[in-house]
Design a protein around this motif. Structure first.
Motif, PDB file in Angstrom:
ATOM      1  N   PRO A  12      37.141   9.504  68.115  1.00 32.03           N
ATOM      2  CA  PRO A  12      37.422   9.278  67.332  1.00 32.03           C
ATOM      3  C   PRO A  12      35.935  10.105  66.877  1.00 32.03           C
ATOM      4  O   PRO A  12      35.189  11.379  66.159  1.00 32.03           O
ATOM      5  CB  PRO A  12      37.371   9.188  65.987  1.00 32.03           C
ATOM      6  N   GLN A  28      41.710  12.415  55.975  1.00 29.84           N
ATOM      7  CA  GLN A  28      42.260  13.580  56.686  1.00 29.84           C
ATOM      8  C   GLN A  28      40.950  14.179  57.024  1.00 29.84           C
ATOM      9  O   GLN A  28      40.484  15.134  57.754  1.00 29.84           O
ATOM     10  CB  GLN A  28      43.768  13.935  56.127  1.00 29.84           C
ATOM     11  N   SER A  31      38.526  12.811  59.310  1.00 28.72           N
ATOM     12  CA  SER A  31      38.216  12.853  60.411  1.00 28.72           C
ATOM     13  C   SER A  31      38.566  14.290  61.854  1.00 28.72           C
ATOM     14  O   SER A  31      38.192  14.228  62.109  1.00 28.72           O
ATOM     15  CB  SER A  31      39.842  12.104  60.925  1.00 28.72           C
ATOM     16  N   VAL A  32      39.043  15.187  60.712  1.00 26.52           N
ATOM     17  CA  VAL A  32      39.368  16.747  61.126  1.00 26.52           C
ATOM     18  C   VAL A  32      37.907  16.827  61.682  1.00 26.52           C
ATOM     19  O   VAL A  32      36.941  17.439  62.547  1.00 26.52           O
ATOM     20  CB  VAL A  32      39.861  17.581  60.381  1.00 26.52           C
ATOM     21  N   CYS A  35      35.813  14.513  64.318  1.00 29.52           N
ATOM     22  CA  CYS A  35      36.254  14.448  65.654  1.00 29.52           C
ATOM     23  C   CYS A  35      35.891  16.273  66.542  1.00 29.52           C
ATOM     24  O   CYS A  35      35.313  16.368  67.235  1.00 29.52           O
ATOM     25  CB  CYS A  35      38.210  14.663  65.997  1.00 29.52           C
ATOM     26  N   VAL A  58      41.650  17.332  70.766  1.00 29.90           N
ATOM     27  CA  VAL A  58      41.604  16.020  69.836  1.00 29.90           C
ATOM     28  C   VAL A  58      42.986  15.444  69.034  1.00 29.90           C
ATOM     29  O   VAL A  58      44.120  16.976  69.612  1.00 29.90           O
ATOM     30  CB  VAL A  58      40.707  16.775  68.334  1.00 29.90           C
ATOM     31  N   ARG A  59      43.338  14.511  69.726  1.00 35.22           N
ATOM     32  CA  ARG A  59      44.776  14.150  69.631  1.00 35.22           C
ATOM     33  C   ARG A  59      44.988  13.456  67.707  1.00 35.22           C
ATOM     34  O   ARG A  59      44.167  12.929  67.372  1.00 35.22           O
ATOM     35  CB  ARG A  59      45.578  13.512  70.688  1.00 35.22           C
ATOM     36  N   GLU A  60      46.355  13.802  68.493  1.00 37.82           N
ATOM     37  CA  GLU A  60      47.073  12.636  66.747  1.00 37.82           C
ATOM     38  C   GLU A  60      47.527  11.322  67.184  1.00 37.82           C
ATOM     39  O   GLU A  60      48.715  11.849  68.435  1.00 37.82           O
ATOM     40  CB  GLU A  60      47.608  13.325  66.034  1.00 37.82           C
ATOM     41  N   CYS A  67      48.632   8.562  60.900  1.00 40.75           N
ATOM     42  CA  CYS A  67      48.710   8.862  61.714  1.00 40.75           C
ATOM     43  C   CYS A  67      46.773   8.754  62.158  1.00 40.75           C
ATOM     44  O   CYS A  67      45.572   8.811  60.835  1.00 40.75           O
ATOM     45  CB  CYS A  67      48.829  10.236  62.328  1.00 40.75           C
ATOM     46  N   TYR A  68      45.878   8.952  62.907  1.00 41.00           N
ATOM     47  CA  TYR A  68      45.061   8.902  63.336  1.00 41.00           C
ATOM     48  C   TYR A  68      44.423  10.015  64.309  1.00 41.00           C
ATOM     49  O   TYR A  68      45.414  10.001  65.490  1.00 41.00           O
ATOM     50  CB  TYR A  68      44.345   7.595  63.597  1.00 41.00           C
ATOM     51  N   ARG A  69      43.119  10.338  64.664  1.00 44.55           N
ATOM     52  CA  ARG A  69      42.727  10.990  65.227  1.00 44.55           C
ATOM     53  C   ARG A  69      41.838  10.817  66.777  1.00 44.55           C
ATOM     54  O   ARG A  69      41.011   9.816  65.992  1.00 44.55           O
ATOM     55  CB  ARG A  69      42.022  12.257  64.963  1.00 44.55           C
TER      56      ARG A  69
END
Length: 152
Positions: A12, A28, A31-32, A35, A58-60, A67-69
């Protein structure tokens, strides 16, 4: 890219940097932001060679607390896998100056847009550079200054 592809997760954020943790109240948003900047940093430092079927994404991922990214490299052929492995091996350990600039810019943009949504700031009063979807380009001198190594 061809129909079948795999992913190699890179993380991340750079390995030695603090980053948003699942379960934190601001996860949230942070992390957005992190990332997005890490993906841009990896794209800048490791551009995908022409003709190689790879892309930074970027994947969740599901987690018991939501969830994590993570930033990942999507690849579809052996040469793209080799590229992905080289990026993973050469991933930066810390944010560089450009990434720090982008983190600050995106955070300020988020705060200003929240102020507009909450009615504390009018859309007309929003500084023009924060109406864009990405940070303004830096001139050569500013870019050189930001890319100087960070001192401990």
């Amino acid at each position: 890219m061809p129909g079948h592809f795999e992913h190699l997760d890179v993380g991340p954020a750079p390995a030695l940097e603090d980053c948003a943790q699942v379960g934190e109240p601001d996860y949230q948003t942070r992390s957005v932001l992190e990332c997005r900047v890490y993906r841009r940093m990896l794209q800048r430092l490791h551009p995908v060679p022409e003709g190689v079927a790879a892309a930074f994404v970027v994947r969740e991922h599901p987690h018991e607390m939501g969830c994590y990214r993570e930033v990942a490299i999507r690849y579809a052929c052996p040469e793209a896998l080799n590229f992905a492995l080289a990026v993973e091996h050469g991933a930066p350990l810390q944010w560089d100056g450009v990434a720090l600039y982008e983190l600050a810019w995106f955070q300020r943009r988020f705060e200003l847009r929240r102020a507009v949504r909450e009615g504390r700031l009018t859309l007309e009063a929003l500084p023009r550079q924060y109406a864009q979807s990405k940070p303004p380009e830096l001139d050569a001198a500013a870019l050189e200054e930001l890319l100087r190594p960070r001192l401990p």
